[in-house]
Design a protein around this motif. Structure first.
Motif, short mmCIF file in Angstrom:
data_model
loop_
_atom_site.label_atom_id
_atom_site.label_comp_id
_atom_site.label_asym_id
_atom_site.label_seq_id
_atom_site.Cartn_x
_atom_site.Cartn_y
_atom_site.Cartn_z
N VAL A 81 -118.07 34.42 2.06
CA VAL A 81 -117.08 33.96 1.39
C VAL A 81 -116.15 32.68 1.12
O VAL A 81 -115.94 31.82 0.79
CB VAL A 81 -115.99 34.87 0.74
N ILE A 82 -115.28 31.83 2.37
CA ILE A 82 -115.18 31.09 2.35
C ILE A 82 -115.46 29.91 2.15
O ILE A 82 -115.68 28.80 1.45
CB ILE A 82 -114.71 30.96 3.82
N TRP A 83 -117.02 29.86 2.49
CA TRP A 83 -117.63 28.74 2.36
C TRP A 83 -118.41 28.38 1.28
O TRP A 83 -118.82 26.82 0.25
CB TRP A 83 -119.13 28.71 2.92
N GLY A 84 -118.46 29.62 -0.23
CA GLY A 84 -119.07 29.87 -0.88
C GLY A 84 -117.69 28.96 -1.67
O GLY A 84 -117.60 28.21 -3.33
N LEU A 85 -116.13 29.37 -1.88
CA LEU A 85 -115.41 29.38 -2.55
C LEU A 85 -114.67 27.31 -2.20
O LEU A 85 -114.03 26.46 -2.76
CB LEU A 85 -113.88 29.70 -1.97
N ILE A 86 -115.46 26.88 -0.40
CA ILE A 86 -115.13 25.55 -0.35
C ILE A 86 -116.22 24.66 -1.67
O ILE A 86 -116.08 24.36 -1.73
CB ILE A 86 -115.55 25.23 0.95
N GLY A 87 -117.22 25.32 -1.68
CA GLY A 87 -118.34 24.54 -2.05
C GLY A 87 -118.34 24.93 -4.19
O GLY A 87 -118.82 23.24 -4.46
N ALA A 88 -117.33 25.73 -4.51
CA ALA A 88 -117.19 25.67 -5.33
C ALA A 88 -115.89 24.80 -6.00
O ALA A 88 -116.16 24.18 -7.15
CB ALA A 88 -116.30 26.56 -5.82
N ALA A 89 -115.17 24.81 -4.91
CA ALA A 89 -114.03 23.55 -5.18
C ALA A 89 -114.45 21.93 -5.24
O ALA A 89 -114.10 21.55 -5.78
CB ALA A 89 -112.75 24.01 -3.43
N ALA A 90 -115.42 22.34 -4.11
CA ALA A 90 -116.40 20.77 -4.12
C ALA A 90 -117.01 20.42 -5.30
O ALA A 90 -116.92 19.32 -5.42
CB ALA A 90 -116.81 20.34 -2.83
N GLY A 91 -117.14 21.13 -5.16
CA GLY A 91 -118.37 20.83 -6.50
C GLY A 91 -117.83 20.63 -7.75
O GLY A 91 -118.18 19.67 -8.75
N PHE A 92 -116.99 21.39 -8.42
CA PHE A 92 -115.27 21.31 -9.17
C PHE A 92 -115.15 19.77 -9.22
O PHE A 92 -115.15 19.18 -10.55
CB PHE A 92 -114.61 22.33 -9.71
#
Length: 152
Positions: A81-92
């Motif tokens: 969950v945390i790495w998915g949110l980090i990935g989403a923020a980094a991608g955005f």
């Protein structure tokens, strides 16, 4: 009959007008269009959109990076969950920055073209008799008209 034509302002437009006057067509009205002076808005509203969007690539990259982050999160500390949110923020953020850089480069290129002397377009309105329409149309197309419409 009226013929509406658009031209890019050049010497070909002047030559076309001269040829039309030589053929006896004297009712010619030319209207130059002003080039855009203001830059488009960066944020669109629900009522107005100019086709420029900074978040489209950001959303796609957020989805891709979130998927990769969540997948790898099963192996890494902090969980998916945390790495998915980090990935989403980094991608955005990556997508928005990429769109911003592309926008700045295009704007800089357009400003250079305007400084180089690229002028706006001209609308030419020619009023003539119905028997002269084909002659006028041929002259205008021969001198690189961008578009043409005939009305009665």
């Amino acid at each position: 009959m009226q013929i509406f034509v658009t031209f890019e302002y050049s010497t070909l437009l002047e030559i076309a007008i001269t040829e039309l006057e030589e053929k006896g067509i004297t009712e010619i009205y030319a209207v130059p269009l002003d080039p855009r002076k203001k830059h488009p808005r960066l944020l669109d509203s629900i009522h107005r959109s100019d086709g420029l969007s900074l978040v489209d690539k950001g959303m796609v990259l957020a989805f891709m990076f979130a998927t990769i982050g969540a997948t790898k999160g099963f192996v890494w500390d902090w969980g998916p969950v945390i790495w998915g949110l980090i990935g989403a923020a980094a991608g955005f953020i990556t997508g928005v920055l990429l769109n911003w850089i592309i926008y700045l480069l295009k704007r800089h290129k357009n400003e250079r073209e305007l400084k180089k002397g690229k002028t706006g377009e001209v609308i030419l309105i020619v009023t003539c008799e119905e028997n002269n329409v084909s002659v006028v149309e041929d002259i205008l197309w021969d001198h690189q008209a961008l578009g043409l419409a005939i009305t009665k």
